[in-house]
Enzyme design. Structure first.
Site, PDB file in Angstrom:
ATOM      1  N   ASP A 144      48.375  39.925  41.518  1.00  0.00           N
ATOM      2  CA  ASP A 144      47.110  40.124  42.222  1.00  0.00           C
ATOM      3  C   ASP A 144      47.396  40.798  43.572  1.00  0.00           C
ATOM      4  O   ASP A 144      48.340  40.431  44.277  1.00  0.00           O
ATOM      5  CB  ASP A 144      46.418  38.774  42.456  1.00  0.00           C
ATOM      6  CG  ASP A 144      45.003  38.956  42.982  1.00  0.00           C
ATOM      7  OD1 ASP A 144      44.091  39.116  42.164  1.00  0.00           O
ATOM      8  OD2 ASP A 144      44.829  38.928  44.231  1.00  0.00           O
ATOM      9  N   ASN A 195      38.591  47.170  50.574  1.00  0.00           N
ATOM     10  CA  ASN A 195      37.279  47.725  50.216  1.00  0.00           C
ATOM     11  C   ASN A 195      36.301  47.662  51.381  1.00  0.00           C
ATOM     12  O   ASN A 195      35.532  48.601  51.626  1.00  0.00           O
ATOM     13  CB  ASN A 195      36.701  46.974  49.017  1.00  0.00           C
ATOM     14  CG  ASN A 195      37.267  47.460  47.690  1.00  0.00           C
ATOM     15  OD1 ASN A 195      37.759  48.587  47.597  1.00  0.00           O
ATOM     16  ND2 ASN A 195      37.204  46.622  46.674  1.00  0.00           N
ATOM     17  N   ASP A 220      40.427  52.049  45.259  1.00  0.00           N
ATOM     18  CA  ASP A 220      40.836  52.662  43.987  1.00  0.00           C
ATOM     19  C   ASP A 220      42.230  53.273  44.102  1.00  0.00           C
ATOM     20  O   ASP A 220      43.031  53.206  43.163  1.00  0.00           O
ATOM     21  CB  ASP A 220      39.830  53.728  43.563  1.00  0.00           C
ATOM     22  CG  ASP A 220      38.512  53.144  43.086  1.00  0.00           C
ATOM     23  OD1 ASP A 220      38.463  51.916  42.851  1.00  0.00           O
ATOM     24  OD2 ASP A 220      37.537  53.908  42.947  1.00  0.00           O
ATOM     25  N   GLU A 244      41.383  43.553  40.680  1.00  0.00           N
ATOM     26  CA  GLU A 244      42.678  43.831  41.324  1.00  0.00           C
ATOM     27  C   GLU A 244      43.775  42.963  40.726  1.00  0.00           C
ATOM     28  O   GLU A 244      44.809  42.728  41.335  1.00  0.00           O
ATOM     29  CB  GLU A 244      42.591  43.596  42.839  1.00  0.00           C
ATOM     30  CG  GLU A 244      42.437  42.170  43.281  1.00  0.00           C
ATOM     31  CD  GLU A 244      40.984  41.680  43.340  1.00  0.00           C
ATOM     32  OE1 GLU A 244      40.741  40.672  44.007  1.00  0.00           O
ATOM     33  OE2 GLU A 244      40.100  42.316  42.725  1.00  0.00           O
TER      34      GLU A 244
END
Length: 335
Positions: free
Chosen positions: A208, A216, A225, A251
């Site tokens: 993770d 973000n 991204d 993620e």
């Protein structure tokens, strides 16, 4: 094309019939040539192809008062030869499959025939006493109908190839994550379960990205991204053997290592963690990092239970400070 060869003698002297018949032929040629260029990934010269087809039709209309089918075929062949020629050049850019070689050979034969046909037909017109009998021979008839006969398997092969590529693309879309190129969750789980059933010895790594929401929120989803792609790229680089990698969440990633124990999985995970930390990507003023949990398959265990234990180890790694690897069982911290 076969319809034109048969209908041409009947259409001579009838303007509407001639135009309609040739338009049908021109549309078929335009479509198949465009299909060849698209299949080969080449820029389609639409104006050139359309111009040659229009010029050919206008020339046929101009010579209609001569009531000469032979002359019409000469003009058509002279203008078709360049179309077949540029199609052959486009087809030569892609020779990855046997079908591509067939298409190229077919087009080469068509180019040759379209080049030779005007010569042989022209000789029968200019020197009827010497070459007039040639037009009645089997060879002459074969030449006349050869392009039509070549077009039938060419069209069938192109349709088959297109259908197979569409099927392959749809299959790929159904199993591959579009952002990363890794397996999507359902495909990863399917392949992981199959590998577990076959080997009965495996280790699962759940990974993770640390503080991904912060990326973000502060840098935007495009930056997020980019981070996901970078992590997946490192993962793909390290999964060059029997390892199975997939993106199982926003993620979150998984790697199954068949025939691996916790020690081997720990070495793999630690190497991957270091590779990701050295990508140069930033999360605020710190490097992008990942946390990982590892679980090794136990006797009689299924994928669902294995994933649950690896996921619990992942959360232990995150609760212990992130940017580290944790092994299920005694929750041993590797890093």
């Amino acid at each position: 094309a076969l319809a034109v060869d048969i209908a041409a003698p009947l259409a001579i002297g009838h303007l509407l019939a001639s135009v309609f018949t040739y338009l049908f032929f021109a549309f078929a040629i335009y479509a198949i040539v465009k299909g060849i260029f698209l299949r080969c990934g080449q820029s389609f010269p639409a104006k050139i192809v359309a111009g040659l087809l229009v010029a050919s039709m206008l020339a046929i209309i101009a010579i209609m008062p001569l009531h000469s089918v032979a002359m019409g075929r000469v003009v058509t062949s002279l203008l078709m030869a360049p179309i077949f020629g540029i199609s052959m050049i486009a087809a030569s850019k892609r020779l990855s499959q046997a079908i591509d070689l067939f298409v190229l050979t077919n087009l080469a034969m068509g180019t040759l025939i379209m080049t030779v046909h005007p010569i042989t037909t022209g000789l029968t017109i200019l020197y009827p006493n010497i070459f007039g009998a040639y037009s009645e021979t089997v060879h002459s008839l074969v030449i006349i109908f050869s392009v039509s006969l070549l077009a039938i398997p060419l069209g069938a092969v192109l349709l088959f190839a297109t259908a197979m590529e569409i099927f392959t693309e749809l299959h790929s879309i159904s199993i591959i994550d579009g952002l990363t190129g890794l397996l999507n969750r359902s495909s990863f789980e399917e392949q992981a379960k199959q590998a577990i059933a076959e080997t009965r010895t495996a280790a699962l790594i759940v990974c993770d990205i640390d503080h991904f929401k912060r990326i973000n929120d502060t840098q935007g989803h495009a930056a997020g991204d980019d981070v996901i792609r970078a992590v997946s790229s490192k993962m793909k680089d390290m999964c060059a053997g029997r390892q199975i990698a997939g993106r199982v969440g926003g993620e979150e990633f998984c790697v199954l290592l068949p025939l691996a124990n916790t020690e081997a999985a720990s070495l793999f995970a630690e190497a991957l963690r270091l590779q990701i930390s050295m990508t140069g990507l930033k999360n605020g003023n710190k490097a992008v990092t990942v946390s990982m949990g590892i679980a090794a398959l136990t006797a009689g265990e299924d994928y669902k239970s294995l994933f649950k234990r690896a996921d619990e180890a992942l959360y232990e790694a995150k609760n212990s400070g992130r940017d580290r690897v944790c092994i299920a069982g005694h929750m041993k911290l590797v890093s």
